[in-house]
Design an enzyme around this catalytic site. Structure first.
Site, mmCIF file in Angstrom:
data_model
loop_
_atom_site.group_PDB
_atom_site.id
_atom_site.type_symbol
_atom_site.label_atom_id
_atom_site.label_comp_id
_atom_site.label_asym_id
_atom_site.label_seq_id
_atom_site.Cartn_x
_atom_site.Cartn_y
_atom_site.Cartn_z
ATOM 1 N N ASN A 1 -12.602 10.446 -1.612
ATOM 2 C CA ASN A 1 -13.130 9.657 -2.714
ATOM 3 C C ASN A 1 -13.210 8.199 -2.278
ATOM 4 O O ASN A 1 -12.248 7.657 -1.734
ATOM 5 C CB ASN A 1 -12.232 9.791 -3.950
ATOM 6 C CG ASN A 1 -12.236 11.211 -4.491
ATOM 7 O OD1 ASN A 1 -13.293 11.824 -4.600
ATOM 8 N ND2 ASN A 1 -11.063 11.733 -4.814
ATOM 9 N N THR B 1 -7.944 6.434 -6.163
ATOM 10 C CA THR B 1 -6.776 5.802 -6.800
ATOM 11 C C THR B 1 -5.844 5.137 -5.796
ATOM 12 O O THR B 1 -5.042 4.288 -6.185
ATOM 13 C CB THR B 1 -5.978 6.831 -7.617
ATOM 14 O OG1 THR B 1 -5.550 7.890 -6.752
ATOM 15 C CG2 THR B 1 -6.811 7.397 -8.759
ATOM 16 N N CYS C 1 0.742 3.227 3.233
ATOM 17 C CA CYS C 1 1.415 2.516 4.333
ATOM 18 C C CYS C 1 2.930 2.659 4.199
ATOM 19 O O CYS C 1 3.644 2.797 5.203
ATOM 20 C CB CYS C 1 1.014 1.043 4.355
ATOM 21 S SG CYS C 1 -0.650 0.739 5.013
ATOM 22 N N HIS D 1 -8.115 8.327 2.960
ATOM 23 C CA HIS D 1 -7.454 9.630 3.023
ATOM 24 C C HIS D 1 -8.476 10.730 2.820
ATOM 25 O O HIS D 1 -9.457 10.566 2.093
ATOM 26 C CB HIS D 1 -6.319 9.741 2.004
ATOM 27 C CG HIS D 1 -6.702 9.398 0.593
ATOM 28 N ND1 HIS D 1 -6.842 8.100 0.156
ATOM 29 C CD2 HIS D 1 -6.981 10.180 -0.472
ATOM 30 C CE1 HIS D 1 -7.186 8.100 -1.122
ATOM 31 N NE2 HIS D 1 -7.287 9.351 -1.537
ATOM 32 N N GLY E 1 -13.421 7.834 -8.285
ATOM 33 C CA GLY E 1 -12.050 8.031 -8.763
ATOM 34 C C GLY E 1 -10.997 7.786 -7.703
ATOM 35 O O GLY E 1 -9.889 8.320 -7.792
ATOM 36 N N ASP F 1 -0.049 16.682 -1.131
ATOM 37 C CA ASP F 1 -0.349 15.864 -2.304
ATOM 38 C C ASP F 1 0.713 16.108 -3.367
ATOM 39 O O ASP F 1 1.136 17.232 -3.605
ATOM 40 C CB ASP F 1 -1.747 16.206 -2.845
ATOM 41 C CG ASP F 1 -2.274 15.134 -3.789
ATOM 42 O OD1 ASP F 1 -3.239 14.439 -3.413
ATOM 43 O OD2 ASP F 1 -1.717 14.996 -4.912
ATOM 44 N N CYS G 1 0.860 -1.184 0.000
ATOM 45 C CA CYS G 1 0.000 0.000 0.000
ATOM 46 C C CYS G 1 0.897 1.236 0.000
ATOM 47 O O CYS G 1 1.757 1.392 0.877
ATOM 48 C CB CYS G 1 -0.907 -0.009 1.236
ATOM 49 S SG CYS G 1 -1.737 1.564 1.529
ATOM 50 N N HIS H 1 -4.288 0.802 8.515
ATOM 51 C CA HIS H 1 -4.771 0.652 7.140
ATOM 52 C C HIS H 1 -6.278 0.429 7.132
ATOM 53 O O HIS H 1 -6.763 -0.621 7.537
ATOM 54 C CB HIS H 1 -4.061 -0.503 6.428
ATOM 55 C CG HIS H 1 -4.497 -0.613 4.988
ATOM 56 N ND1 HIS H 1 -3.927 0.144 3.987
ATOM 57 C CD2 HIS H 1 -5.473 -1.335 4.402
ATOM 58 C CE1 HIS H 1 -4.536 -0.125 2.841
ATOM 59 N NE2 HIS H 1 -5.478 -1.028 3.070
ATOM 60 N N HIS I 1 -8.666 14.629 1.585
ATOM 61 C CA HIS I 1 -8.000 15.757 0.931
ATOM 62 C C HIS I 1 -8.428 17.042 1.645
ATOM 63 O O HIS I 1 -9.628 17.246 1.886
ATOM 64 C CB HIS I 1 -8.450 15.885 -0.526
ATOM 65 C CG HIS I 1 -8.171 14.696 -1.394
ATOM 66 N ND1 HIS I 1 -7.165 14.684 -2.345
ATOM 67 C CD2 HIS I 1 -8.776 13.487 -1.498
ATOM 68 C CE1 HIS I 1 -7.180 13.526 -2.992
ATOM 69 N NE2 HIS I 1 -8.145 12.777 -2.491
HETATM 70 P P1 AMP Z 1 -7.627 9.718 -4.632
HETATM 71 O O1 AMP Z 1 -7.611 9.901 -6.127
HETATM 72 O O2 AMP Z 1 -8.775 10.383 -3.947
HETATM 73 O O3 AMP Z 1 -7.473 8.254 -4.259
HETATM 74 O O4 AMP Z 1 -6.366 10.490 -4.091
HETATM 75 C C1 AMP Z 1 -5.084 9.978 -4.122
HETATM 76 C C2 AMP Z 1 -4.159 11.153 -4.075
HETATM 77 O O5 AMP Z 1 -2.874 10.698 -3.735
HETATM 78 C C3 AMP Z 1 -4.027 11.905 -5.408
HETATM 79 O O6 AMP Z 1 -4.445 13.255 -5.246
HETATM 80 C C4 AMP Z 1 -2.545 11.777 -5.741
HETATM 81 O O7 AMP Z 1 -2.021 12.942 -6.336
HETATM 82 C C5 AMP Z 1 -1.934 11.535 -4.363
HETATM 83 N N1 AMP Z 1 -0.662 10.833 -4.366
HETATM 84 C C6 AMP Z 1 -0.333 9.712 -5.049
HETATM 85 N N2 AMP Z 1 0.922 9.346 -4.773
HETATM 86 C C7 AMP Z 1 1.399 10.250 -3.872
HETATM 87 C C8 AMP Z 1 2.639 10.417 -3.194
HETATM 88 N N3 AMP Z 1 3.666 9.566 -3.369
HETATM 89 N N4 AMP Z 1 2.779 11.466 -2.358
HETATM 90 C C9 AMP Z 1 1.764 12.339 -2.178
HETATM 91 N N5 AMP Z 1 0.565 12.231 -2.772
HETATM 92 C C10 AMP Z 1 0.389 11.198 -3.616
#
Ligand code: AMP
Length: 112
Positions: free
Chosen positions: A85, A93, A6, A98, A91, A29, A3, A45, A100
């Site tokens: 999200n 990812t 993590c 988390h 969306g 971010d 993860c 987690h 934002h």
């Molecule tokens: P989500 O799309 O809501 O799952 O948000 C995931 C967020 O994680 C996105 O805004 C990415 O830009 C951010 N993200 C992905 N990898 C990293 C990283 N290594 N450091 C900081 N943010 C990250």
């Protein structure tokens, strides 16, 4: 566990930390969508909002106690948005819960 967040908590992947305590970590971010874009995550987690239960929700309450402190430290005095999200249609990812924090400019009112 494979993860990304993590690994950030474990220090295996670098991050720009803005807040940390025994329960949560907040960092910038990597692809900011606003002048201030911070992610707040539990150190345990939890895959998404769908994984919040009576057993683990105390950390979520704590996150929402920490968010105003971070917003104040970032001087988001004119307001900010908190977004989580959950799942494919939203969306999501990264499959680690988390929140934002977005601010530093007037945000659009678009919800979808
Ligand atoms: P989500 O799309 O809501 O799952 O948000 C995931 C967020 O994680 C996105 O805004 C990415 O830009 C951010 N993200 C992905 N990898 C990293 C990283 N290594 N450091 C900081 N943010 C990250």
């Amino acid at each position: 566990m494979n993860c990304l967040f993590c690994k950030i908590i474990a220090g295996e992947i670098p991050s720009t930390k803005v807040y940390e305590d025994e329960l949560v970590l907040a960092f910038r971010d990597i692809a900011p969508q606003a002048p201030t874009h911070i992610l707040v995550i539990p150190k345990t987690h939890i895959p998404s909002v769908d994984g919040i239960t009576a057993e683990n929700s105390a950390v979520v309450a704590h996150i929402f106690e920490v968010i105003p402190q971070i917003a104040a430290a970032e001087k988001l005095t004119n307001g900010y948005r908190v977004v989580s999200n959950c799942g494919a249609d939203a969306g999501q990812t990264v499959q680690h819960l988390h929140f934002h924090i977005l601010g530093g400019r007037e945000l659009t009112l678009q919800m979808a």
